[in-house]
Design a protein around this motif. Sequence first.
Motif, mmCIF file in Angstrom:
data_model
loop_
_atom_site.group_PDB
_atom_site.id
_atom_site.type_symbol
_atom_site.label_atom_id
_atom_site.label_comp_id
_atom_site.label_asym_id
_atom_site.label_seq_id
_atom_site.Cartn_x
_atom_site.Cartn_y
_atom_site.Cartn_z
ATOM 1 N N ASP A 6 28.597 14.851 17.317
ATOM 2 C CA ASP A 6 27.352 15.278 17.961
ATOM 3 C C ASP A 6 26.905 14.316 19.057
ATOM 4 O O ASP A 6 25.743 13.945 19.142
ATOM 5 C CB ASP A 6 26.256 15.434 16.902
ATOM 6 C CG ASP A 6 25.049 16.205 17.442
ATOM 7 O OD1 ASP A 6 25.206 16.935 18.428
ATOM 8 O OD2 ASP A 6 23.963 16.051 16.888
ATOM 9 N N ALA A 7 27.841 13.887 19.881
ATOM 10 C CA ALA A 7 27.500 12.996 21.008
ATOM 11 C C ALA A 7 26.851 13.831 22.103
ATOM 12 O O ALA A 7 27.404 14.807 22.554
ATOM 13 C CB ALA A 7 28.742 12.306 21.531
ATOM 14 N N ARG A 8 25.681 13.451 22.518
ATOM 15 C CA ARG A 8 24.943 14.195 23.533
ATOM 16 C C ARG A 8 24.871 13.349 24.803
ATOM 17 O O ARG A 8 24.248 12.314 24.817
ATOM 18 C CB ARG A 8 23.555 14.542 23.044
ATOM 19 C CG ARG A 8 23.629 15.437 21.829
ATOM 20 C CD ARG A 8 22.307 15.712 21.223
ATOM 21 N NE ARG A 8 22.527 16.425 19.968
ATOM 22 C CZ ARG A 8 21.572 16.908 19.226
ATOM 23 N NH1 ARG A 8 20.320 16.759 19.591
ATOM 24 N NH2 ARG A 8 21.851 17.536 18.130
ATOM 25 N N ILE A 9 25.507 13.823 25.840
ATOM 26 C CA ILE A 9 25.540 13.090 27.103
ATOM 27 C C ILE A 9 24.548 13.753 28.057
ATOM 28 O O ILE A 9 24.674 14.933 28.381
ATOM 29 C CB ILE A 9 26.964 13.108 27.687
ATOM 30 C CG1 ILE A 9 27.929 12.447 26.705
ATOM 31 C CG2 ILE A 9 26.992 12.415 29.043
ATOM 32 C CD1 ILE A 9 29.382 12.570 27.085
ATOM 33 N N SER A 10 23.574 12.976 28.484
ATOM 34 C CA SER A 10 22.543 13.558 29.356
ATOM 35 C C SER A 10 22.967 13.535 30.836
ATOM 36 O O SER A 10 22.633 14.435 31.586
ATOM 37 C CB SER A 10 21.217 12.833 29.166
ATOM 38 O OG SER A 10 21.381 11.455 29.443
ATOM 39 N N THR A 11 23.704 12.506 31.263
ATOM 40 C CA THR A 11 24.153 12.427 32.646
ATOM 41 C C THR A 11 25.548 11.825 32.690
ATOM 42 O O THR A 11 25.917 11.053 31.823
ATOM 43 C CB THR A 11 23.215 11.569 33.518
ATOM 44 O OG1 THR A 11 23.158 10.264 32.954
ATOM 45 C CG2 THR A 11 21.828 12.158 33.602
ATOM 46 N N LEU A 12 26.285 12.183 33.710
ATOM 47 C CA LEU A 12 27.610 11.595 33.914
ATOM 48 C C LEU A 12 27.673 10.948 35.260
ATOM 49 O O LEU A 12 27.117 11.377 36.205
ATOM 50 C CB LEU A 12 28.708 12.662 33.784
ATOM 51 C CG LEU A 12 28.934 13.185 32.388
ATOM 52 C CD1 LEU A 12 29.957 14.320 32.409
ATOM 53 C CD2 LEU A 12 29.429 12.085 31.474
ATOM 54 N N THR A 68 20.028 3.451 19.618
ATOM 55 C CA THR A 68 19.993 3.937 20.994
ATOM 56 C C THR A 68 20.671 2.928 21.908
ATOM 57 O O THR A 68 20.874 1.773 21.539
ATOM 58 C CB THR A 68 18.547 4.145 21.477
ATOM 59 O OG1 THR A 68 17.852 2.894 21.385
ATOM 60 C CG2 THR A 68 17.825 5.192 20.640
ATOM 61 N N ASN A 69 21.023 3.358 23.098
ATOM 62 C CA ASN A 69 21.593 2.501 24.140
ATOM 63 C C ASN A 69 22.871 1.789 23.696
ATOM 64 O O ASN A 69 23.057 0.603 23.964
ATOM 65 C CB ASN A 69 20.561 1.469 24.621
ATOM 66 C CG ASN A 69 19.353 2.141 25.228
ATOM 67 O OD1 ASN A 69 19.483 3.130 25.942
ATOM 68 N ND2 ASN A 69 18.184 1.639 24.920
ATOM 69 N N LEU A 70 23.750 2.515 23.017
ATOM 70 C CA LEU A 70 25.025 1.937 22.616
ATOM 71 C C LEU A 70 26.013 2.056 23.763
ATOM 72 O O LEU A 70 26.204 3.144 24.300
ATOM 73 C CB LEU A 70 25.596 2.683 21.399
ATOM 74 C CG LEU A 70 24.757 2.612 20.130
ATOM 75 C CD1 LEU A 70 25.364 3.518 19.073
ATOM 76 C CD2 LEU A 70 24.674 1.200 19.626
#
Length: 72
Positions: A66-72, A53-55
Amino acid sequence: MTSEIRANKQTNRAGLGTVTYTDTGIVVSGIVTATTFVGNLTGNPTGSGANLTNLPAGQLTGTVADARISTL
């Protein structure tokens, strides 16, 4: 009164790993479990990395599946 044991190497009784003491630190071989790690990872590590996590995005190279971006 203090006691002291000095050794160059410790071997697990089942022969699964060793700790070798050098002038600059220790060398651990076999199965190692740690709660934290600081430094560069070298060699041939194995595993899925599923719990990483937190990379930092700048450290990712190649194809990230499968990169999941929660906020931009």
